[in-house]
Design a protein around this motif. Structure first.
Motif, mmCIF file in Angstrom:
data_model
loop_
_atom_site.group_PDB
_atom_site.id
_atom_site.type_symbol
_atom_site.label_atom_id
_atom_site.label_comp_id
_atom_site.label_asym_id
_atom_site.label_seq_id
_atom_site.Cartn_x
_atom_site.Cartn_y
_atom_site.Cartn_z
ATOM 1 N N MET A 1 12.806 42.144 38.430
ATOM 2 C CA MET A 1 12.871 43.199 39.432
ATOM 3 C C MET A 1 12.060 42.764 40.661
ATOM 4 N N LYS A 2 12.644 42.908 41.854
ATOM 5 C CA LYS A 2 12.007 42.499 43.090
ATOM 6 C C LYS A 2 12.022 43.656 44.104
ATOM 7 N N ILE A 3 10.962 43.726 44.892
ATOM 8 C CA ILE A 3 10.889 44.722 45.963
ATOM 9 C C ILE A 3 11.809 44.281 47.106
ATOM 10 N N THR A 4 12.647 45.212 47.577
ATOM 11 C CA THR A 4 13.562 44.921 48.674
ATOM 12 C C THR A 4 13.210 45.661 49.956
ATOM 13 N N ASP A 5 12.462 46.762 49.861
ATOM 14 C CA ASP A 5 12.107 47.497 51.072
ATOM 15 C C ASP A 5 10.953 48.439 50.779
ATOM 16 N N ILE A 6 10.204 48.786 51.826
ATOM 17 C CA ILE A 6 9.123 49.773 51.765
ATOM 18 C C ILE A 6 9.357 50.760 52.899
ATOM 19 N N ARG A 7 9.402 52.033 52.568
ATOM 20 C CA ARG A 7 9.607 53.087 53.569
ATOM 21 C C ARG A 7 8.448 54.067 53.516
ATOM 22 N N ALA A 8 8.097 54.624 54.667
ATOM 23 C CA ALA A 8 6.951 55.546 54.753
ATOM 24 C C ALA A 8 7.326 56.744 55.606
ATOM 25 N N THR A 9 6.969 57.940 55.124
ATOM 26 C CA THR A 9 7.265 59.183 55.829
ATOM 27 C C THR A 9 6.029 60.068 55.793
ATOM 28 N N THR A 10 5.579 60.528 56.943
ATOM 29 C CA THR A 10 4.411 61.410 57.019
ATOM 30 C C THR A 10 4.859 62.857 57.055
ATOM 31 N N VAL A 11 4.206 63.680 56.230
ATOM 32 C CA VAL A 11 4.545 65.096 56.127
ATOM 33 C C VAL A 11 3.291 65.932 56.354
ATOM 34 N N ALA A 12 3.497 67.170 56.770
ATOM 35 C CA ALA A 12 2.416 68.148 56.890
ATOM 36 C C ALA A 12 2.785 69.343 56.024
ATOM 37 N N ILE A 13 1.961 69.624 55.010
ATOM 38 C CA ILE A 13 2.211 70.725 54.084
ATOM 39 C C ILE A 13 1.255 71.861 54.412
ATOM 40 N N PRO A 14 1.758 73.070 54.676
ATOM 41 C CA PRO A 14 0.873 74.190 55.041
ATOM 42 C C PRO A 14 -0.083 74.579 53.916
ATOM 43 N N LEU A 15 -1.258 75.033 54.329
ATOM 44 C CA LEU A 15 -2.262 75.574 53.420
ATOM 45 C C LEU A 15 -2.275 77.089 53.509
ATOM 46 N N ASP A 16 -2.815 77.707 52.468
ATOM 47 C CA ASP A 16 -2.944 79.164 52.449
ATOM 48 C C ASP A 16 -3.809 79.656 53.607
ATOM 49 N N ALA A 17 -4.831 78.878 53.977
ATOM 50 C CA ALA A 17 -5.716 79.201 55.106
ATOM 51 C C ALA A 17 -6.475 77.932 55.471
ATOM 52 N N PRO A 18 -7.013 77.828 56.699
ATOM 53 C CA PRO A 18 -7.801 76.651 57.072
ATOM 54 C C PRO A 18 -9.065 76.538 56.226
ATOM 55 N N LEU A 19 -9.319 75.333 55.717
ATOM 56 C CA LEU A 19 -10.458 75.071 54.839
ATOM 57 C C LEU A 19 -11.566 74.406 55.647
ATOM 58 N N ARG A 20 -12.783 74.949 55.536
ATOM 59 C CA ARG A 20 -13.917 74.415 56.277
ATOM 60 C C ARG A 20 -14.772 73.516 55.380
ATOM 61 N N HIS A 21 -15.337 72.478 55.981
ATOM 62 C CA HIS A 21 -16.259 71.611 55.246
ATOM 63 C C HIS A 21 -17.374 71.173 56.181
ATOM 64 N N ALA A 22 -18.264 70.336 55.680
ATOM 65 C CA ALA A 22 -19.503 70.039 56.404
ATOM 66 C C ALA A 22 -19.278 69.317 57.720
ATOM 67 N N ASN A 23 -18.152 68.635 57.874
ATOM 68 C CA ASN A 23 -17.918 67.850 59.078
ATOM 69 C C ASN A 23 -16.832 68.420 59.983
ATOM 70 N N GLY A 24 -16.185 69.486 59.557
ATOM 71 C CA GLY A 24 -15.096 70.038 60.353
ATOM 72 C C GLY A 24 -14.215 70.923 59.507
#
Length: 404
Positions: A1-24
């Motif tokens: 078995m050999k790799i013939t291609d690599i594909r990449a797709t960026t997605v944004a999945i909504p959250l229930d609410a914005p999550l806060r942490h120590a840096n932002g």
């Protein structure tokens, strides 16, 4: 078995609410890059990591130079191709390697008709326990979901307990002054005295503040104190002057740091992360070292969707000693890109997938929908808070009380 291609797709999945942490914060969405690795056998393997749009996608496409024609079974060759010392010096590919390893293991399992857990040595458990990951939150666009007070935090922990069966609660802190967060943490502990508790302020406390906080919560049912301060030396000082075990996913995230911690202990619980450590196999190796030197392991969450979550489940299935419920942001997500939608918790746990490979399949319609959503809303800057323009954290945080 050999790799013939690599594909990449960026997605944004909504959250229930914005999550806060120590840096932002996570501003209402998680941004992830999904990769698909095609082969001459007609099989496609899936991987995932944190995304940044075109930059991340281009980084994966650049791996074609190394990996077209490569056999997915040859994982050690791939490790040295991508993570050799020169590559580490001039451009760390650890997260890229992790996503490629996920896809290759997925391909191996699909080719052989076996789940990844079988390829990693065979499962010792078929269900993995999770804890609720508690965040201070801004209200969502509908004006709901804010968490700022002790009562709001304890109420949310109770709702997650009722809905998903969680009996462990981790507070992501470092947002407010330690005195306020202590009140919030105590509120959860008082509401659910039998449940396990954890506090993680993302290393923003000073050594003295960390010690004070640890002593204030010593009577609660604490699993561990996670990264209260920065660095192995800081963690070592806190560990020597408190009774609560120290945990980290920031200062022991590779084998050199693990060796240092074995030689001169600063951390008791190593939080494995299938992306941060460069894949499932490095995590399994690290767990073996921890077993040898009698260090505990747990598992860290890096904002995963169902593909990386499946890697965590397969890894958790094969580690002999996994004494703690593992972390996940997953219950904050409103949807997923895998067939069947979000995995469903039962009694605070998820079943380890039993299908070939990772045991999850890509819902292409959802991936395209959330790729379009990403194109509309874009990325966000992890270490900035849009509601506090110009703000940045001062580390260490020397404010015990909230300013009036």
């Amino acid at each position: 078995m050999k790799i013939t291609d690599i594909r990449a797709t960026t997605v944004a999945i909504p959250l229930d609410a914005p999550l806060r942490h120590a840096n932002g914060g996570h501003w209402g969405r998680f941004v992830r890059t999904i990769i698909e690795v095609d082969t001459d056998e007609g099989l496609t393997g899936l991987g995932e990591m944190r995304g940044a749009g075109a930059a991340t996608e281009d980084a994966f496409l650049a791996l074609r130079h190394y990996l077209i024609g490569h056999d997915p079974f040859d994982l050690e060759q791939m490790r040295f191709m991508l993570l050799n010392p020169t590559a580490a010096l001039y451009g760390n590919r650890t997260h890229l390697h992790a996503a490629m390893e996920f896809a290759c293991l997925d391909l191996m399992g699909k080719y052989l008709g076996l789940p990844v857990s079988k390829l990693l040595g065979g499962p010792v458990r078929d269900r993995i326990e999770f804890g609720s990951y508690l965040f201070f939150r801004y209200a969502n666009e509908e004006g709901n979901g804010e968490i700022e007070t002790p009562e709001q935090l304890a109420d949310y922990a109770g709702r997650m307990r009722d809905e998903h069966g969680f009996h462990t609660h981790k507070l992501k802190g470092g947002v407010f002054a330690p005195g306020h967060e202590l009140e919030c943490y105590n509120a959860v502990g008082e509401r659910f005295p039998q449940d396990g508790l954890r506090y993680d302020p993302n290393s923003v406390l000073s050594v003295d503040e960390s010690i004070r906080f640890a002593r204030e919560i010593d009577d609660l049912n604490n699993d561990y104190l996670e990264d209260p301060t920065w660095g192995l030396n800081g963690m070592r000082q806190v560990r020597e002057r408190t009774s609560i075990p120290m945990a980290t996913n920031t200062v022991v995230v590779n084998f050199e740091q693990l060796a240092t911690n074995v030689r001169d202990p600063a951390v008791d619980v190593i939080l494995l992360d299938t992306v941060f450590w460069g894949g499932m196999r490095p995590c399994l190796k690290a767990a073996g070292v921890c077993e040898t030197f009698q260090l505990s392991v747990a598992m860290h969450s890096s904002g995963e969707l169902g593909i990386q979550l499946a890697t965590m489940l397969h890894l958790g299935a094969v580690i002999p000693a996994l004494p703690f419920a593992i972390d996940s942001h997953y219950h904050h997500l409103l949807d997923d890109v895998i067939v069947g939608g979000k995995m469903q918790y039962r009694d605070g746990a998820l079943d380890v997938p039993t299908g070939p490979g990772l045991g999850v399949e890509l819902d292409r319609e959802k991936m395209e929908r959330y790729a379009d959503h990403f194109r509309k809303v874009g990325n966000y800057v992890y270490d900035r808070d849009p509601k506090r323009p110009g703000w940045f954290p001062l580390i260490p945080n020397e404010r015990w009380a909230q300013p009036s």
